[in-house]
Design an enzyme around this catalytic site. Structure first.
Site, short mmCIF file in Angstrom:
data_model
loop_
_atom_site.label_atom_id
_atom_site.label_comp_id
_atom_site.label_asym_id
_atom_site.label_seq_id
_atom_site.Cartn_x
_atom_site.Cartn_y
_atom_site.Cartn_z
N CYS A 115 0.78 -1.13 0.09
CA CYS A 115 0.09 -0.05 -0.15
C CYS A 115 0.73 1.18 0.02
CB CYS A 115 -0.97 -0.09 1.32
SG CYS A 115 -1.97 -1.24 1.29
N HIS A 263 -3.68 7.19 0.71
CA HIS A 263 -3.74 5.96 0.28
C HIS A 263 -5.23 5.49 0.25
CE1 HIS A 263 -3.92 1.71 -0.37
NE2 HIS A 263 -3.77 1.42 0.80
N ASN A 293 -9.75 -0.39 -3.17
CA ASN A 293 -8.49 -0.17 -2.88
C ASN A 293 -7.57 -0.82 -3.76
OD1 ASN A 293 -5.74 -0.42 -1.65
ND2 ASN A 293 -6.57 -1.07 0.47
#
Length: 336
Positions: A115, A263, A293
């Site tokens: 991530c 993020h 995501n």
């Protein structure tokens, strides 16, 4: 010493839109359950046979970024590719991008920080440019995650979250040291590595031959595992810390932030950070509602969309921040 600046941005997402209602046909879930916990309404998944791969999506995003940077592809000195979902176990996708773009023998580096991968990649590119080693670096974050998700009710806590896509940026040398990337800040805490992980196949655990030989339908080792509440609690703390670290390093305050691009892990995390820092809606950019995501691709996709929508202007202070598997986290402070 030079500074680096972002001169071109691009992104690509597959055409196939997967809504929460679509997932409810495979998994015991519903739109309300997913939106309440994640804020996600839909995501993009590749379709087998559509020609998309982690590398090819990255190349598509890269071509847009190169064109917008106003440079010939031959001007690229180096490639940095961030992903958790490479086309092959090895080699990494960086060299595949070099091949597919038809570049000469420039170096290619693969980043495995999940991530926070794009933030780490930007930090590395920034150091290379500051040192004078390179002038134009192509940075890509790309993920094809849908093939590796447990699309059953057993895996719903994770599988409803993730999507596919790619984003890219060109970082170029900037003579004006008051602009561009002002600083980057990176951290890790490996004691929590297994709280968000895919542990197989792996050389230290179960390898592909073990998985095939066992042929165990109950084996979950090759699916993503996430301790959701634990990740959330750590994320909000580390996001706050690393944003403050970047601001303090540049004698800035929260009021100086024109746009925070976190993020896109979970809309609830972004909203928690926004509330904690008392930021207005126009100071934070979220697009997880549309894409889910996309891990290493989430920040470059969001950064590109924000720029395309006119949310980023000359001299703006833009903050990128990420937290994820590892645990790893980081921030980037930019004067646009």
């Amino acid at each position: 010493m030079y500074h680096s600046k972002i001169t071109g941005l691009g992104y690509y997402v597959p055409e196939n839109v997967v809504t929460n209602d679509d997932l409810s046909q495979k998994i015991d879930t519903n739109n309300e359950w997913i939106v309440e916990r994640t804020g996600i309404q839909e995501r993009r998944h590749v379709v087998k046979g559509d020609g998309n791969s982690t590398t090819s999506m990255g190349v598509k995003a890269a071509k847009i970024a190169i064109e917008r940077a106003g440079i010939a592809k031959e001007a690229i000195d180096f490639i940095i590719f961030a992903t958790l979902s490479p086309d092959y176990y090895f080699p990494g996708p960086g060299v595949l991008v070099q091949r597919d773009l038809g570049l000469k023998t420039v170096g290619a580096l693969d980043i495995r920080n999940q991530c926070s991968g794009f933030v780490y990649a930007v930090s590395i590119a920034d150091q290379y440019i500051k040192s004078g080693m390179y002038q134009n670096i192509l940075v890509i974050g790309s993920e094809l995650q849908s093939y590796g998700l447990d699309m059953t009710t057993r895996g719903r806590g994770v599988s409803v979250i993730f999507g596919d896509g790619a984003g890219a940026a060109i970082l170029s040398r900037e003579e004006d040291t008051t602009k561009g990337i002002l600083s980057t800040h990176l951290h890790s805490e490996g004691q929590h590595a297994e709280e968000l992980a895919v542990v197989a196949p792996g050389m230290g655990g179960r390898w592909i031959t073990d998985i095939l030989n066992d042929n165990n339908p109950e084996d979950e080792s090759y699916f993503p595992h996430m301790n959701g509440q634990f990740v959330f609690k750590n994320a909000v703390v580390r996001f706050s810390e690393v944003i403050n670290e970047g601001l303090e390093a540049n004698q800035l305050t929260v009021a100086d932030i024109n746009l925070l691009i976190p993020h896109q892990a979970n809309l609830r995390i972004s909203q928690f950070i926004q509330h904690k820092f008392k930021l207005q809606d126009e100071q934070v950019f979220n697009n997880i509602q549309k894409y889910g995501n996309t891990t290493a691709a989430s920040i470059p996709i969001a950064l590109t969309e924000a720029w395309e929508q006119g949310r980023i202007k000359k001299d703006d202070i833009v903050v990128l921040a990420a937290f994820g598997s590892g645990f790893t986290w980081g921030s980037v402070i930019i004067k646009w």
